[in-house]
Design an enzyme around this catalytic site. Structure first.
Site, PDB file in Angstrom:
ATOM      1  N   ASP A 111      19.963  -2.062   2.761  1.00  0.00           N
ATOM      2  CA  ASP A 111      20.221  -1.409   1.514  1.00  0.00           C
ATOM      3  C   ASP A 111      19.131  -0.108   1.668  1.00  0.00           C
ATOM      4  O   ASP A 111      18.947   0.094   2.704  1.00  0.00           O
ATOM      5  CB  ASP A 111      19.448  -2.310   0.373  1.00  0.00           C
ATOM      6  CG  ASP A 111      19.861  -1.882  -1.219  1.00  0.00           C
ATOM      7  OD1 ASP A 111      20.857  -1.033  -1.078  1.00  0.00           O
ATOM      8  OD2 ASP A 111      19.325  -2.445  -1.998  1.00  0.00           O
TER       9      ASP A 111
ATOM     10  N   GLY B 221      16.023  -3.188 -11.449  1.00  0.00           N
ATOM     11  CA  GLY B 221      15.041  -3.865 -11.755  1.00  0.00           C
ATOM     12  C   GLY B 221      15.410  -4.615 -13.212  1.00  0.00           C
ATOM     13  O   GLY B 221      16.755  -4.847 -13.288  1.00  0.00           O
TER      14      GLY B 221
ATOM     15  N   HIS C  69      24.798  -1.316  -8.101  1.00  0.00           N
ATOM     16  CA  HIS C  69      23.546  -1.838  -7.980  1.00  0.00           C
ATOM     17  C   HIS C  69      22.821  -1.973  -9.260  1.00  0.00           C
ATOM     18  O   HIS C  69      23.460  -1.900 -10.014  1.00  0.00           O
ATOM     19  CB  HIS C  69      22.632  -0.443  -7.236  1.00  0.00           C
ATOM     20  CG  HIS C  69      23.092  -0.186  -5.995  1.00  0.00           C
ATOM     21  ND1 HIS C  69      22.033  -0.036  -4.793  1.00  0.00           N
ATOM     22  CD2 HIS C  69      24.085   0.136  -5.260  1.00  0.00           C
ATOM     23  CE1 HIS C  69      22.407   0.232  -3.758  1.00  0.00           C
ATOM     24  NE2 HIS C  69      23.743   0.354  -4.049  1.00  0.00           N
ATOM     25  N   GLY C  70      21.790  -2.604  -9.181  1.00  0.00           N
ATOM     26  CA  GLY C  70      20.933  -3.063 -10.543  1.00  0.00           C
ATOM     27  C   GLY C  70      21.826  -4.132 -11.420  1.00  0.00           C
ATOM     28  O   GLY C  70      22.336  -4.025 -12.474  1.00  0.00           O
TER      29      GLY C  70
ATOM     30  N   SER D 167      21.050  -7.487 -11.671  1.00  0.00           N
ATOM     31  CA  SER D 167      20.609  -8.306 -12.783  1.00  0.00           C
ATOM     32  C   SER D 167      20.586  -8.183 -14.038  1.00  0.00           C
ATOM     33  O   SER D 167      19.835  -6.879 -14.261  1.00  0.00           O
ATOM     34  CB  SER D 167      19.245  -8.537 -11.975  1.00  0.00           C
ATOM     35  OG  SER D 167      19.178  -8.872 -10.531  1.00  0.00           O
TER      36      SER D 167
ATOM     37  N   ASN E 213      25.269  -5.485  -5.826  1.00  0.00           N
ATOM     38  CA  ASN E 213      23.713  -5.898  -5.270  1.00  0.00           C
ATOM     39  C   ASN E 213      23.133  -6.544  -6.183  1.00  0.00           C
ATOM     40  O   ASN E 213      22.981  -6.041  -7.345  1.00  0.00           O
ATOM     41  CB  ASN E 213      23.271  -4.559  -4.836  1.00  0.00           C
ATOM     42  CG  ASN E 213      23.959  -3.807  -3.866  1.00  0.00           C
ATOM     43  OD1 ASN E 213      24.853  -4.120  -3.153  1.00  0.00           O
ATOM     44  ND2 ASN E 213      23.076  -2.843  -3.121  1.00  0.00           N
TER      45      ASN E 213
HETATM   46 ZN   LIG Z   1      19.885  -0.050  -5.253  1.00  0.00          ZN
END
Ligand SMILES: [Zn+2]
Length: 299
Positions: free
Chosen positions: A98, A195, A222-223, A225, A244
């Protein structure tokens, strides 16, 4: 070799697969492959075996800072470990590194044995991002290593940056970036952030469709969660090919370690610590399996 049903032996395909091929497989099936952040062997093993249990492909992903700052592994050792795990299971498993922010960082990772890396120059303006990313792509393609780039900027959820529309990826910029850099994958910003989110994020699906229309390059989210599953599934159908997942997976690790310590407190035998990785793996594997079964449509 494996014995087929008719008694003839058939070739068992090698199950390590490149991240680039996994993303193209996902794109064809209008789904995404999940890349799980794995800081160590415990997490990586749970990904390989969770993928096998689900019967779906997956990616073991290193966040380079875990090696550089927290010394959870070495780069070359990690690459070998991931490949070894991929070859133990009967579903396609790949590995990827990453966010790296410099040419030196990305070249070091590739040199250590990674076949897929990310060059993140998204803090620069478009022209400078193209220049920095394109230079890396040219060098790494010669070595057979694929490169993910990023435009727009995936910000920080703790600062609420997922709602900052000036950071979002513009479709025309995506087209130009992919054409000029020849990246193998493109991380985009459409209401996602790294985050833990303070409020439920709302992905900009219209923008995603426009970006997918503008370029054939596999798109990466991305991100992951904290984005509701329904939004993720819709995003996968509309062009996200790699997803991701970090924060949630690390939180599961933490909870499992806490439980291990609680359960072993009475035993008062320090050597019991050797049982911790297996305890954690047994907790993480079903999580990986569930995420893959729920989110990924791979046939
Ligand atoms: Zn990332």
């Amino acid at each position: 070799m494996d014995s087929g049903r008719n008694g003839k032996t058939k070739e068992v395909t090698k199950m390590y697969e490149t991240t680039k091929n996994l993303m193209h497989m996902a794109k064809k099936q209008h789904t995404a492959v999940i890349a799980f952040i794995c800081m160590d062997y415990t997490m990586a093993r749970a990904v390989a075996y969770g993928a096998e249990a689900a019967g779906k492909p997956a990616i073991i992903m290193l966040y380079p800072d875990h090696v550089k700052t927290f010394h959870t592994a070495g780069f070359a050792g990690y690459a070998k470990m991931a490949k070894e795990l991929a070859e133990e299971v009967s579903v396609p498993v790949g590995f990827h590194c990453d966010h790296d922010f410099s040419k030196e960082g990305v070249l070091r990772t590739a040199e250590a044995g990674f076949d897929s890396v990310m060059m993140d120059a998204s803090e620069y303006d478009l022209e400078e991002n193209i220049r920095r990313t394109g230079e890396v792509v040219e060098q790494l393609h010669e070595k057979g290593v694929s490169v993910e780039g990023e435009i727009g900027h995936v910000g920080l959820a703790c600062e609420g940056q997922e709602t900052q529309k000036d950071l979002y990826t513009k479709p025309e910029a995506a087209r130009k970036f992919c054409e000029e850099t020849k990246v193998d994958a493109l991380a985009i910003s459409i209401g996602n952030a790294h985050g833990a989110y303070k409020e439920t994020p709302q992905l900009d699906m219209e923008r995603l469709e426009a970006i997918a229309e503008a370029t054939d390059t596999p798109l990466v989210l991305h991100g992951g969660s904290g984005i509701p599953d329904e939004q993720l599934q819709e995003a996968f159908e509309k062009g996200i090919c790699k997803f991701n997942l970090g924060t949630d997976y690390l939180a599961r690790y933490y909870e499992a370690v806490e439980d291990f310590i609680k359960e072993s407190k009475e035993k008062k035998d320090p050597v019991k610590v050797i049982e911790m990785p297996e305890f954690v793996i047994k907790r993480l594997t079903p999580y990986v399996e569930e995420r893959l079964r729920t989110l990924c449509k791979f046939e």
